[in-house]
Design a protein around this motif. Sequence first.
Motif, short mmCIF file in Angstrom:
data_model
loop_
_atom_site.label_atom_id
_atom_site.label_comp_id
_atom_site.label_asym_id
_atom_site.label_seq_id
_atom_site.Cartn_x
_atom_site.Cartn_y
_atom_site.Cartn_z
N THR A 1 0.84 -1.19 0.00
CA THR A 1 0.00 0.00 0.00
C THR A 1 0.87 1.24 0.00
O THR A 1 1.77 1.37 0.83
N PRO A 2 0.67 2.17 -0.94
CA PRO A 2 1.53 3.35 -1.01
C PRO A 2 1.31 4.25 0.20
O PRO A 2 0.22 4.30 0.77
N LEU B 1 -11.21 6.79 -6.68
CA LEU B 1 -10.06 7.58 -6.28
C LEU B 1 -8.92 6.73 -5.75
O LEU B 1 -7.77 7.20 -5.69
N VAL B 2 -9.19 5.52 -5.32
CA VAL B 2 -8.14 4.63 -4.80
C VAL B 2 -8.25 3.28 -5.47
O VAL B 2 -9.29 2.92 -6.01
N PRO C 1 -2.45 5.54 -7.19
CA PRO C 1 -1.24 4.71 -7.19
C PRO C 1 -0.94 4.06 -8.53
O PRO C 1 0.21 3.82 -8.86
N ASP C 2 -1.99 3.77 -9.32
CA ASP C 2 -1.77 3.10 -10.60
C ASP C 2 -1.68 4.08 -11.76
O ASP C 2 -1.76 3.68 -12.93
N ALA C 3 -1.52 5.38 -11.44
CA ALA C 3 -1.38 6.37 -12.52
C ALA C 3 -0.11 6.10 -13.32
O ALA C 3 0.85 5.54 -12.82
N ALA C 4 -0.12 6.52 -14.55
CA ALA C 4 1.01 6.24 -15.44
C ALA C 4 2.32 6.72 -14.83
O ALA C 4 2.41 7.83 -14.31
N GLY C 5 3.30 5.87 -14.85
CA GLY C 5 4.62 6.25 -14.39
C GLY C 5 4.83 6.06 -12.90
O GLY C 5 5.88 6.42 -12.38
N THR C 6 3.81 5.52 -12.18
CA THR C 6 3.96 5.32 -10.75
C THR C 6 3.74 3.85 -10.43
O THR C 6 3.53 3.03 -11.28
N GLY D 1 7.07 3.97 -7.00
CA GLY D 1 7.28 5.18 -7.79
C GLY D 1 6.69 6.40 -7.11
O GLY D 1 5.87 6.31 -6.20
N ASP D 2 7.12 7.54 -7.55
CA ASP D 2 6.66 8.81 -7.01
C ASP D 2 5.36 9.19 -7.69
O ASP D 2 5.32 9.48 -8.88
N ARG D 3 4.27 9.21 -6.93
CA ARG D 3 2.97 9.51 -7.51
C ARG D 3 2.85 10.96 -7.97
O ARG D 3 2.00 11.28 -8.80
N VAL D 4 3.66 11.84 -7.42
CA VAL D 4 3.58 13.24 -7.83
C VAL D 4 4.29 13.46 -9.16
O VAL D 4 3.94 14.37 -9.92
N ALA D 5 5.29 12.63 -9.45
CA ALA D 5 6.00 12.76 -10.72
C ALA D 5 5.02 12.56 -11.88
O ALA D 5 4.34 11.54 -11.97
N GLY D 6 4.92 13.53 -12.73
CA GLY D 6 4.01 13.44 -13.88
C GLY D 6 2.57 13.79 -13.56
O GLY D 6 1.73 13.80 -14.46
N ALA D 7 2.26 14.09 -12.29
CA ALA D 7 0.88 14.39 -11.94
C ALA D 7 0.38 15.64 -12.65
O ALA D 7 -0.78 15.72 -13.05
#
Length: 401
Positions: free
Chosen positions: A3-4, A400-401, A317-322, A326-332
């Motif tokens: 869990t992130p 959302l999750v 958490p499953d957004a692209a690139g995370t 991975g860093d969820r804020v990266a690319g947000a």
Amino acid sequence: MSTPHPLKVLVAGGGIGGLTAALALTRAGHEVTVAERAPRYEPAGAGIVLAPNALHVLSALGVDLVPHSLALPSMDVTAADGTLLRRVEPQRFGAGYGHTRALSRTALHAALLAALPEAARPVNGRAVAAVQDRGDAVTVRFTTAHGTSEPQAPEAYDLVVGADGIHSTVRAQVTARPPALRHSGVTCWRGLTANPGVTSAVESWGPGTKAGLVPLPDGRLYYFYVRTAPRRAPAPAWPDGFRRVFAHHRGAPARVLDALDGPPPLHHDLEELTAPVWGRGRVLLLGDAAHAMTPNLGQGAAMAIEDAYALALALRPDAAGTGRGGDRVAGAAERYRALRHRRVRAVQLASRQAGAVTAWRGPLGRVVRETAIRRMPEALTARQYRGLVDPVLAMLRRPLV
């Protein structure tokens, strides 16, 4: 997959957009702090109309506005003399969309605050003074409501959300070339009063003027009066000057104006950002801070409410690139912009165009305007309405999750 960890998020601004963002982000499991400049929440002397796109988002976040609002089965557009030009009945456009609803802004704020967990409720009297995105975190300095710097050391957050309005401090610091503020060419007076018997929302269009009446719960009425005027033009004298400016408006708008015991409490020149700006890196924007628009379509607050849900989606958490640590804020910022820019820009420009049309003053322009409103195909209105609501219903299918 583990869990992130929740993100530590600061929301700058405790208005409608900021509170909805705090609600969406806490629902998504993040730790949220809301900093609100005002030392306290006070009753707002204005109302608000929320279309089903906003109401569906709020409902998905656990906010039920039915007990606090009045359903509007129809909305009338009239000529200044009271002649009905068009009656819009949203219930005819799509099964399951629900009503458009009207309520006071005070009631809306109270409902959003009540839905927030205690830990995420606003810290009043605290404003963001400076933000610095360091790459791995954002450091934030604060001031008090009076502009005095706080003695505490800067605080660090994983993400800062600028929801601090059209004159956003956060936007000014993260945008190399902030978009300009555009004056719409009109000024607006608003307030609440006792309802003399208005049963449906009405907007009356005159020569360079507009008047609107919206019934609210508990026997109150939200009213607004708009005129073409340069920025910072002095208000007409009360009451005779006001009556002269809006003399073309007959029927209920005239009766309401005559019955007021003083000038409307709220007066603002209507301004907008020339184009949306969404932030970058770990500092993102929503609502008026990102895309302040004119109120001609009644969608400013609705777009902020939609922003809040989309922002939480961009941090999934499953957004692209995370994922996988991975860093969820990266690319947000890019994901958030992709979710919002095209839709918001279309609404912003449509609202701007609608305002330009309602400001026409000459007799010929008014005849063209009124003829076009009368003859607008019902199918076109229905298609526009579905285009407003259906994308939100699709967005809400993504948890959302």
